[in-house]
Design a protein around this motif. Structure first.
Motif, PDB file in Angstrom:
ATOM      1  N   VAL A   1       0.833  -1.202   0.000  1.00 49.11           N
ATOM      2  CA  VAL A   1       0.000   0.000   0.000  1.00 49.11           C
ATOM      3  C   VAL A   1       0.866   1.251   0.000  1.00 49.11           C
ATOM      4  CG1 VAL A   1      -1.726   1.312   1.283  1.00 49.11           C
ATOM      5  CG2 VAL A   1      -1.941  -1.182   1.102  1.00 49.11           C
ATOM      6  N   ALA A   2       1.883   1.265   0.851  1.00 51.74           N
ATOM      7  CA  ALA A   2       2.775   2.426   0.921  1.00 51.74           C
ATOM      8  C   ALA A   2       3.574   2.593  -0.372  1.00 51.74           C
ATOM      9  CB  ALA A   2       3.714   2.288   2.112  1.00 51.74           C
ATOM     10  N   GLU A   3       4.051   1.481  -0.928  1.00 50.57           N
ATOM     11  CA  GLU A   3       4.822   1.553  -2.172  1.00 50.57           C
ATOM     12  C   GLU A   3       3.949   2.038  -3.322  1.00 50.57           C
ATOM     13  OE1 GLU A   3       8.130   0.881  -2.688  1.00 50.57           O
ATOM     14  OE2 GLU A   3       8.367   0.634  -0.516  1.00 50.57           O
ATOM     15  N   ALA A   4       2.714   1.547  -3.382  1.00 52.75           N
ATOM     16  CA  ALA A   4       1.801   1.970  -4.445  1.00 52.75           C
ATOM     17  C   ALA A   4       1.481   3.458  -4.329  1.00 52.75           C
ATOM     18  CB  ALA A   4       0.527   1.147  -4.407  1.00 52.75           C
ATOM     19  N   ALA A   5       1.316   3.943  -3.102  1.00 53.17           N
ATOM     20  CA  ALA A   5       1.035   5.369  -2.896  1.00 53.17           C
ATOM     21  C   ALA A   5       2.204   6.223  -3.371  1.00 53.17           C
ATOM     22  CB  ALA A   5       0.735   5.630  -1.425  1.00 53.17           C
ATOM     23  N   ALA A   6       3.425   5.766  -3.103  1.00 56.86           N
ATOM     24  CA  ALA A   6       4.607   6.510  -3.533  1.00 56.86           C
ATOM     25  C   ALA A   6       4.708   6.529  -5.057  1.00 56.86           C
ATOM     26  CB  ALA A   6       5.862   5.901  -2.915  1.00 56.86           C
ATOM     27  N   ILE A   7       4.396   5.411  -5.687  1.00 57.50           N
ATOM     28  CA  ILE A   7       4.430   5.350  -7.148  1.00 57.50           C
ATOM     29  C   ILE A   7       3.377   6.278  -7.750  1.00 57.50           C
ATOM     30  CG2 ILE A   7       3.875   3.842  -9.099  1.00 57.50           C
ATOM     31  CD1 ILE A   7       5.369   1.619  -7.527  1.00 57.50           C
ATOM     32  N   THR A   8       2.189   6.300  -7.157  1.00 59.21           N
ATOM     33  CA  THR A   8       1.142   7.198  -7.646  1.00 59.21           C
ATOM     34  C   THR A   8       1.579   8.653  -7.562  1.00 59.21           C
ATOM     35  OG1 THR A   8      -0.639   5.658  -7.084  1.00 59.21           O
ATOM     36  CG2 THR A   8      -1.233   7.978  -7.285  1.00 59.21           C
ATOM     37  N   GLU A   9       2.222   9.028  -6.467  1.00 60.59           N
ATOM     38  CA  GLU A   9       2.714  10.403  -6.327  1.00 60.59           C
ATOM     39  C   GLU A   9       3.727  10.728  -7.427  1.00 60.59           C
ATOM     40  OE1 GLU A   9       1.883  12.976  -4.294  1.00 60.59           O
ATOM     41  OE2 GLU A   9       0.195  11.684  -3.739  1.00 60.59           O
ATOM     42  N   ALA A  10       4.608   9.789  -7.708  1.00 56.31           N
ATOM     43  CA  ALA A  10       5.592  10.005  -8.776  1.00 56.31           C
ATOM     44  C   ALA A  10       4.908  10.110 -10.125  1.00 56.31           C
ATOM     45  CB  ALA A  10       6.607   8.870  -8.777  1.00 56.31           C
ATOM     46  N   GLU A  11       3.884   9.300 -10.365  1.00 57.82           N
ATOM     47  CA  GLU A  11       3.161   9.354 -11.635  1.00 57.82           C
ATOM     48  C   GLU A  11       2.383  10.664 -11.779  1.00 57.82           C
ATOM     49  OE1 GLU A  11       2.248   4.758 -12.841  1.00 57.82           O
ATOM     50  OE2 GLU A  11       1.041   5.604 -11.225  1.00 57.82           O
ATOM     51  N   MET A  12       1.886  11.183 -10.672  1.00 54.54           N
ATOM     52  CA  MET A  12       1.163  12.457 -10.720  1.00 54.54           C
ATOM     53  C   MET A  12       2.068  13.585 -11.196  1.00 54.54           C
ATOM     54  SD  MET A  12      -2.127  12.383  -9.415  1.00 54.54           S
ATOM     55  CE  MET A  12      -2.379  13.888  -8.476  1.00 54.54           C
ATOM     56  N   ALA A  13       3.360  13.482 -10.880  1.00 56.69           N
ATOM     57  CA  ALA A  13       4.305  14.544 -11.234  1.00 56.69           C
ATOM     58  C   ALA A  13       4.904  14.365 -12.622  1.00 56.69           C
ATOM     59  CB  ALA A  13       5.427  14.589 -10.198  1.00 56.69           C
ATOM     60  N   ASP A  14       4.671  13.237 -13.258  1.00 55.14           N
ATOM     61  CA  ASP A  14       5.317  12.918 -14.534  1.00 55.14           C
ATOM     62  C   ASP A  14       4.259  12.718 -15.613  1.00 55.14           C
ATOM     63  OD1 ASP A  14       6.784  11.971 -16.659  1.00 55.14           O
ATOM     64  OD2 ASP A  14       7.872  10.459 -15.519  1.00 55.14           O
ATOM     65  N   VAL A  15       3.766  13.815 -16.179  1.00 52.61           N
ATOM     66  CA  VAL A  15       2.678  13.722 -17.166  1.00 52.61           C
ATOM     67  C   VAL A  15       2.994  14.479 -18.459  1.00 52.61           C
ATOM     68  CG1 VAL A  15       0.886  13.396 -15.411  1.00 52.61           C
ATOM     69  CG2 VAL A  15       1.465  15.717 -16.165  1.00 52.61           C
ATOM     70  N   ASP A  16       4.240  14.882 -18.630  1.00 50.68           N
ATOM     71  CA  ASP A  16       4.579  15.759 -19.754  1.00 50.68           C
ATOM     72  C   ASP A  16       4.348  15.130 -21.121  1.00 50.68           C
ATOM     73  OD1 ASP A  16       5.231  17.780 -18.044  1.00 50.68           O
ATOM     74  OD2 ASP A  16       7.394  17.437 -18.122  1.00 50.68           O
TER      75      ASP A  16
END
Length: 221
Positions: free
Chosen positions: A71-86
């Motif tokens: 759960v914690a790892e998935a949340a961290a990945i989601t945060e990284a994906e939110m910042a990488d949308v270019d």
């Protein structure tokens, strides 16, 4: 299968997966997941094909890595994906096709968390439907049928009267289990996928016709 095999019967609603189906976020997702896989000593090339079409937490959970909180790892990945949308882009023709649909006759059904889904849709300049079923809305993600059954129920129609647009095996299985029709979108496929369902490369030649008994997907040109 050729586009000529697209269903001609009237449909109550159209349900769309998001990533790989109406937008392409593969470059973004694979950058982030590659870094994560490398940090955990995984074979990146073997691992990346497993991330598509399912919830991030399930991707991590099935690895059974010691000392890892999925759960914690998935949340961290989601945060990284939110910042990488270019470099997230729409599948060709998808925006025009979606905008031609009656707003109460379509939904997005995604394995992504809602905030990430909305962020990616905005980055690609895509319309957001009145109904978006996201990862946190169901207890069981794809390939379980729950998300498509929920979307159909909330639209007030039977899943068997819906047509699902999908790209990933897990989503295709979920749609089949829900009893819906399936169209496979191959825009981001690197290798042919044999499913027995009709397939489209993009939406450029697709249109929609409204009728008393529902809506029909048509081809133009």
């Amino acid at each position: 299968m050729p586009e000529s095999a697209l269903p001609s019967r009237p449909l109550a609603a159209l349900l769309f997966d998001m990533d790989g189906t109406i937008i392409s976020s593969i470059a973004s997702a694979e950058r982030i997941w590659s870094r994560w896989a490398e940090a955990h000593g995984l074979d990146v090339a073997a691992f990346l094909p497993t991330i598509h079409g399912v919830q991030s937490v399930e991707t991590i959970r099935r690895l059974n890595l010691p000392g890892i909180d999925p759960v914690a790892e998935a949340a961290a990945i989601t945060e990284a994906e939110m910042a990488d949308v270019d470099d997230i882009v729409a599948i060709p023709g998808a925006r025009a096709f979606l905008e031609a649909l009656p707003r109460d006759r379509w939904a997005i059904v995604t394995s992504a968390p809602r905030q990430l889904a909305e962020r990616r849709l905005a980055a690609a300049g895509m319309p957001v439907p009145d109904l978006l079923v996201a990862a946190e809305d169901v207890a069981r993600g794809k390939p379980a049928p729950d998300c498509f059954l929920m979307a159909a129920e909330r639209l007030g129609v039977a899943a068997s009267d819906c047509l699902v647009f999908e790209d990933a095996p897990a989503g295709i299985r979920a749609a089949e289990a829900a009893g819906a029709g399936v169209v496979v979108v191959t825009a981001t496929h690197r290798e042919p996928v044999r499913t027995g369902h009709p397939a489209i490369a993009d939406y450029i030649r697709l249109g929609v016709a409204k009728a008393q008994d529902g809506i029909r997907v048509t081809r133009t040109g």
